[in-house]
Write a protein that holds these residues in place. Structure first.
Motif, PDB file in Angstrom:
ATOM      1  N   ASP A 179       0.871  -1.176   0.000  1.00 46.10           N
ATOM      2  CA  ASP A 179       0.000   0.000   0.000  1.00 46.10           C
ATOM      3  C   ASP A 179       0.904   1.221   0.000  1.00 46.10           C
ATOM      4  O   ASP A 179       1.795   1.319   0.859  1.00 46.10           O
ATOM      5  N   HIS A 184      -2.142   2.188   9.215  1.00 45.90           N
ATOM      6  CA  HIS A 184      -2.665   0.901   9.674  1.00 45.90           C
ATOM      7  C   HIS A 184      -1.632  -0.204   9.530  1.00 45.90           C
ATOM      8  O   HIS A 184      -0.732  -0.117   8.682  1.00 45.90           O
ATOM      9  N   ALA A 215       1.460   0.442   7.353  1.00 43.76           N
ATOM     10  CA  ALA A 215       1.289   1.438   6.296  1.00 43.76           C
ATOM     11  C   ALA A 215       1.242   2.795   6.993  1.00 43.76           C
ATOM     12  O   ALA A 215       0.297   3.096   7.718  1.00 43.76           O
ATOM     13  N   GLU A 246       1.069   6.796   6.696  1.00 45.32           N
ATOM     14  CA  GLU A 246       0.506   7.636   5.636  1.00 45.32           C
ATOM     15  C   GLU A 246       0.037   8.997   6.126  1.00 45.32           C
ATOM     16  O   GLU A 246      -1.154   9.193   6.339  1.00 45.32           O
ATOM     17  N   GLU A 267       2.563   7.846   1.379  1.00 44.55           N
ATOM     18  CA  GLU A 267       2.453   6.604   2.153  1.00 44.55           C
ATOM     19  C   GLU A 267       3.491   5.585   1.688  1.00 44.55           C
ATOM     20  O   GLU A 267       3.775   5.474   0.492  1.00 44.55           O
TER      21      GLU A 267
HETATM   22 MG    MG Z   1      -3.109   2.862   3.523  1.00 45.72          MG
END
Ligand code: MG
Length: 249
Positions: free
Chosen positions: A106, A169, A200, A202, A233
């Motif tokens: 991600d 997350h 992740a 961000e 991110e």
């Molecule tokens: Mg994300």
């Protein structure tokens, strides 16, 4: 529940991350005045499927595309459209992820179409630096609050607003896992970071104020101020040797 990843899982996540990164860069290259946000989505989608992966976002909770493409005051979750034409000076946030052998990457990046204002350039530079500082704070033995504080302190020192309603997350065999990774916090507080965690991270930074609201399409999040926002991110693994960015070649 926080899932610590094995060495093998981290290898799969590194490949998912590599594909996610290449897809994101294809999206960034597709941003230009006169192109549409659907052109950006198409570029992202083609890279992901051509590498034998699946787009994480397509169909996620009903999301209709492989990338979120958010222009100017749109913070996150912009739905690509062939009717949304990118204009000179717009800043475009692209968020995308890939699933490889069941594991997710991600990542997100904000880029200007052509020449943009000095204020927008500063917003993008500060947000990217917030991400760098947050990753540098993602050391084993540190705490989640160290990550959030790194973002918050740098953004606020430039007079910008930190989005609080949406957070980073954990990530692994699902796109969203525990823990939540806020872009604000108190140094030395919160969950302790351990090797095997994958996050992740961000930062979403507004030019003015932290307020956001959702549009009636049920997805797009925009700033309360109507002023631009930026979003960067990476997917990061906590290792005994420090943070390792998985969404990078
Ligand atoms: Mg994300």
């Amino acid at each position: 529940m926080i899932i610590l990843k094995t060495r093998h899982e981290l290898e799969l996540m590194r490949e998912a991350g590599r594909i996610s990164h290449l897809a994101l860069m294809a999206g960034v290259k597709a941003v230009a005045p006169g192109r549409t946000t659907m052109d950006v989505n198409r570029a992202v989608h083609e890279v992901i499927v051509s590498m034998g992966a699946k787009p994480s976002f397509l169909g996620y909770a009903g999301f209709p595309a492989s990338a979120c493409v958010s222009v100017n005051e749109e913070v996150i979750h912009g739905i690509p459209s062939k009717h949304r034409v990118i204009r000179e000076g717009d800043i475009v946030s692209i968020d995308t992820g890939a699933i490889y052998k069941g594991y997710h990457g991600d990542n997100a990046f904000t880029v200007a179409a052509g020449q943009t204002s000095r204020e927008c350039r500063e917003l993008m530079e500060v947000t990217q630096k917030c991400l760098e500082l947050a990753i540098a704070a993602a050391q084993p033995g540190n705490r989640l609050g160290d990550i959030g504080a790194a973002v918050e302190q740098y953004a606020l020192s430039h007079g910008f607003g930190v989005v609080r309603e949406y957070v980073g997350h954990g990530i692994g065999d699902e796109m969203h896992q525990d823990p939540e990774v806020p872009n604000y916090g108190t140094p030395g507080h919160g969950l302790r970071l351990r090797p095997g965690m994958t996050l992740a991270i961000e930062p979403m930074i507004n030019m003015k104020g932290d307020g956001v609201r959702s549009l009636e399409d049920g997805w797009t999040v925009v700033t309360q101020s109507g002023l631009p926002s930026a979003h960067f991110e990476n997917t990061v693994a906590i290792t005994e040797n420090g943070p390792v960015i998985l969404t990078r070649p």
